[in-house]
Design an enzyme around this catalytic site. Structure first.
Site, PDB file in Angstrom:
ATOM      1  N   VAL A 151      36.300  44.906  43.598  1.00 47.39           N
ATOM      2  CA  VAL A 151      35.971  45.827  44.684  1.00 47.39           C
ATOM      3  C   VAL A 151      36.713  45.430  45.964  1.00 47.39           C
ATOM      4  O   VAL A 151      36.559  46.043  46.989  1.00 47.39           O
ATOM      5  CB  VAL A 151      34.447  45.887  44.950  1.00 47.39           C
ATOM      6  CG1 VAL A 151      33.736  46.546  43.780  1.00 47.39           C
ATOM      7  CG2 VAL A 151      33.875  44.504  45.219  1.00 47.39           C
ATOM      8  N   ASP A 152      37.506  44.368  45.876  1.00 49.42           N
ATOM      9  CA  ASP A 152      38.290  43.959  47.042  1.00 49.42           C
ATOM     10  C   ASP A 152      39.777  44.114  46.733  1.00 49.42           C
ATOM     11  O   ASP A 152      40.156  44.701  45.729  1.00 49.42           O
ATOM     12  CB  ASP A 152      37.963  42.514  47.448  1.00 49.42           C
ATOM     13  CG  ASP A 152      38.250  41.548  46.300  1.00 49.42           C
ATOM     14  OD1 ASP A 152      38.896  41.950  45.300  1.00 49.42           O
ATOM     15  OD2 ASP A 152      37.836  40.386  46.410  1.00 49.42           O
ATOM     16  N   ASP A 153      40.624  43.599  47.603  1.00 53.39           N
ATOM     17  CA  ASP A 153      42.059  43.793  47.416  1.00 53.39           C
ATOM     18  C   ASP A 153      42.702  42.678  46.602  1.00 53.39           C
ATOM     19  O   ASP A 153      43.668  42.060  47.020  1.00 53.39           O
ATOM     20  CB  ASP A 153      42.738  43.950  48.777  1.00 53.39           C
ATOM     21  CG  ASP A 153      42.301  45.240  49.432  1.00 53.39           C
ATOM     22  OD1 ASP A 153      42.135  46.228  48.691  1.00 53.39           O
ATOM     23  OD2 ASP A 153      42.108  45.260  50.652  1.00 53.39           O
TER      24      ASP A 153
END
Ligand code: 6R9
Length: 717
Positions: A575-577
């Protein structure tokens, strides 16, 4: 007390508890979550979820698991103290009344996690000395070289002598308890042996994957403050030769006076011909470089153990974050030992059979190699294979011919390798006798249905449970995983939590924990398990920030997940980069900063896109400085720059020159749009002028940029 005996004693349940049905509430109206805004792996998991999900009966899950799991959560002290005391040697016992002490609430003070406080042990002693005494003639390590004609095996007695010698060399070079030692080595037995040697004398190992560049190596040496580096002249990987020494030299030369490596031990691995082609691999700096083998031969093969507090650091392993520099994940002694050992035995169904030959194909440069090549199997006295090569050399049957030759019983690899091998057809598998196989495992990313089926049917002949293990560098060991034959599998689901693991799904907007089944949210953990990281090296603040600041009271994994109607978990991707490319974590920020380090580049945005073999691949949008024209040469130069700075496995797949990036009015890059444009399955629609898949673009400061980006798809990238 014989270790082998206590192993089987432990398989009886601690004390029967009422069966929890909390995770088994059946819901009939299951609706797959919306796929909007998800990345490649997320979509893949999504497809799995809708195609394979089916309701189980509540009795399908082993009752003793439910009871044990409930106990491990409600009374972690009782649960883990029994396992730790029975299965591992403690020179001084831990205090059984306070096995776990922790704070997960950033709002209530510093985050801290302590397991087995007061106990003194040594993980290397638990691997080496115990088994050298119990089963001295049993094979500990089997080496399988890049060249298939090169194999060797080492008994636990031989392992002990080798570990002790390396430990003595380190001591002679001034390494003391708490000092960091960097290991930049090929996958020969010298790598796990060096790890065990560090641990024996209380030194903290920091293994740097041999595919990393000189910049990445230098950054890790500097951050960890390593004064000793163990490396090799080079290594053959498939047809290629990697000149490790020249990369290490560049790294060491780039370090300032205060960060200098004082001793560099060099393993001589290349043959004459390889050296002739790579003359810089022979370079030695007499003031710093030492021949590793000669140094080992010159010292004693006896070395006293350094007893460690349970919470003394064991190793640092760097992993990519969504922002800034890589994070030095710190693991400590007691908890990691108990957790890597325990997960190994349960997940791979190891009961001490001498015929069990365990093969984890991961490199020790990753956590999988730490926990399931070096520590987990050897702590249990199991034979472990060290593989130097690559899956497709000399041909696509390398894995299977190796399984046949060594009679491998448990095989653990990554979905990306399976996908690559699947493309070569069934013949390379079928021509080998794989009847020794009993358990198959995967790790690193979600496994797609086609690869799962192929693994199951063609490799496992339908007879081997597939353990799809979800975990992270930070978790130290398996977290969500099937336990063989304890519950039905669903292809693509990592199924249920391991003992001691209390997962929670949190709704990111309400920040509330989602109760019940058939829910989707951010995957978090409610309480500590023994193998979890304790901090980031020299940066506890960042540890608190990255893992504990988002949802107070929870460890935040950074992954999204679905809990289906049976309580099974489906990890749907980051859900992050952070991208997961061929199972390797790559921070988009790191790739972007490498791009903008080029004089012609104004701005860069990096996203992932679905890739048949890699799972996810790297797509880079680049804006150039005024007056610079995007050209094929520049594209090539930029790809090369990233590969050189971060490592070849970070080489971008696509470089898309664009006049501007899509931004909100507040200046935030809208990655959601960039992901859609990068997704090959959307290309035709987009080029035909159908922009619906991009969703709402009205919040963009300049909507016209979308058309430029789509037009850019017509150019070769
Ligand atoms: C062990 C390891 C961790 C990230 C993790 C997740 C992804 C790993 C997975 C999986 C789906 C699995 N991941 N195993 N996703 N199913 N079985 O890979 O550690 O290198 O730190 O990567 O990998 O996204 O958060 P690490």
């Amino acid at each position: 007390k014989s270790w082998a005996r206590t192993l089987s004693a432990r398989s009886t349940n601690p004390s029967p508890r009422p069966i929890s049905t909390a995770t088994l509430q059946p819901l009939t109206n299951f609706v797959p979550p919306s796929a909007a805004g998800q990345t490649g792996t997320a979509l893949m998991a999504q497809q799995l979820l809708s195609s394979r999900s089916r309701l189980l009966s509540a009795s399908a899950i082993d009752r003793s698991y439910l009871a044990d799991h409930a106990l491990s959560i409600s009374d972690p002290d009782a649960y883990w103290s029994e396992i730790a005391a029975n299965n591992y040697h403690w020179e001084k016992s831990f205090d059984a009344s306070t096995v776990l002490k922790y704070n997960f609430h950033a709002s209530k003070g510093p985050i801290h996690i302590e397991w087995f406080k007061g106990g003194k042990t040594n993980i290397s002693y638990n691997v080496v000395d115990r088994w050298a005494e119990d089963t001295p003639e049993k094979t500990a390590l089997i080496f399988e070289g890049n060249d298939p004609s090169e194999t060797a095996s080492y008994t636990f007695k031989e392992l002990k002598a080798k570990v002790f010698r390396v430990a003595n060399v380190l001591k002679a070079k001034g390494v003391k308890k708490g000092d960091r030692v960097a290991l930049y080595l090929p996958m020969t037995v010298d790598l796990p042996i060096s790890m065990l040697a560090c641990a024996r004398i209380g030194a903290v190992h920091s293994v740097v994957f041999g595919g990393f560049s000189s910049d990445a190596l230098a950054a890790r040496i500097k951050d960890s403050g390593s004064k000793v580096l163990i490396t090799a002249d080079g290594v053959g990987r498939g047809e290629k030769v990697i000149n490790l020494k020249s990369i290490a030299d560049t790294a060491m030369d780039s370090l300032g006076a205060e960060d200098q490596v004082e001793t560099c031990l060099v393993l001589e691995r290349l043959n004459e011909e390889q050296l002739k082609d790579n003359p810089t691999a022979s370079h030695r700096d007499p003031s710093r470089d030492v021949d590793f083998a000669a140094a080992c031969a010159a010292v004693s093969d006896d070395c006293p153990v350094t007893w460690m507090d349970a919470e003394d650091p064991l190793f640092i392993l760097y992993t990519s974050g969504s922002t800034g520099t890589p994070k030095g994940v710190l693991h400590t002694t007691g908890g990691y030992m108990v957790y890597s050992g325990e997960t190994f035995r349960n997940v791979f169904d190891y009961k001490g059979a001498p015929s069990d030959i365990f093969w984890c194909t991961a490199d020790c440069g990753w956590i999988t190699g730490h926990s399931y090549l070096a520590y987990g199997p050897l702590l249990s006295g199991c034979t472990s294979i060290v593989f130097e090569g690559v899956p497709n050399y000399p041909d696509a049957s390398r894995f299977w011919s190796t399984v046949e030759r060594h009679k491998v019983t448990q095989f653990y690899t990554a979905p990306t390798a399976l996908r690559a091998l699947m493309r070569e057809g069934d013949e390379p598998v079928k021509k080998h006798d794989l009847s020794s196989l009993r358990i198959l495992g995967t790790v690193g990313e979600p496994i797609n249905p086609a690869a799962w089926d192929w693994y199951n049917e063609i490799v496992g002949k339908g007879n081997c449970p597939i353990v799809d293990t979800w975990w992270q560098t930070e978790t130290g060991g398996h977290m969500l995983t099937p336990l063989p034959n304890k519950w039905p599998l669903k292809p693509g689901s990592a199924t249920l939590p391991f003992y001691g693991v209390a997962p929670a799904l949190i709704d990111p907007s309400s920040e509330e924990e989602l109760e019940g089944n058939d829910v989707h949210g951010h995957l978090c953990m409610k309480q500590p398990w023994p193998g979890m990281a304790r901090s980031l090296w020299n940066n506890h603040e960042r540890f608190e920030e990255v893992y504990f600041s988002q949802f107070d009271g929870y460890y935040c994994t950074g992954d999204g997940a679905q809990r289906d109607e049976d309580g099974y978990f489906w990890v749907t991707g980051r859900v992050d980069d952070v991208l997961i490319v061929s199972g390797h974590n790559i921070g988009t920020a790191e790739v972007e900063s490498s791009f903008v380090g080029h004089g012609d580049v104004a701005e860069a945005a990096v996203v992932g896109f679905p890739h048949e073999v890699k799972g996810e691949a790297i797509y880079c949008y680049v804006t150039l400085n005024q007056g610079v024209e995007g050209s094929e040469d520049l594209r090539w130069e930029l790809k090369k720059k990233v590969a050189e700075e971060l490592g070849a496995f970070c080489r971008p797949d696509v470089v898309h020159f664009t006049p501007a990036l899509p931004k909100t009015r507040s200046g935030k890059i809208m990655r959601r749009i960039l992901r859609k444009i990068a997704d090959p399955s959307e290309t035709d629609k987009l080029l035909a002028g159908d922009l619906e898949c991009l969703g709402d673009i009205s919040t963009l400061a300049d909507e016209a940029i979308v058309h430029d980006l789509v037009e850019g798809l017509r150019e070769p990238c």
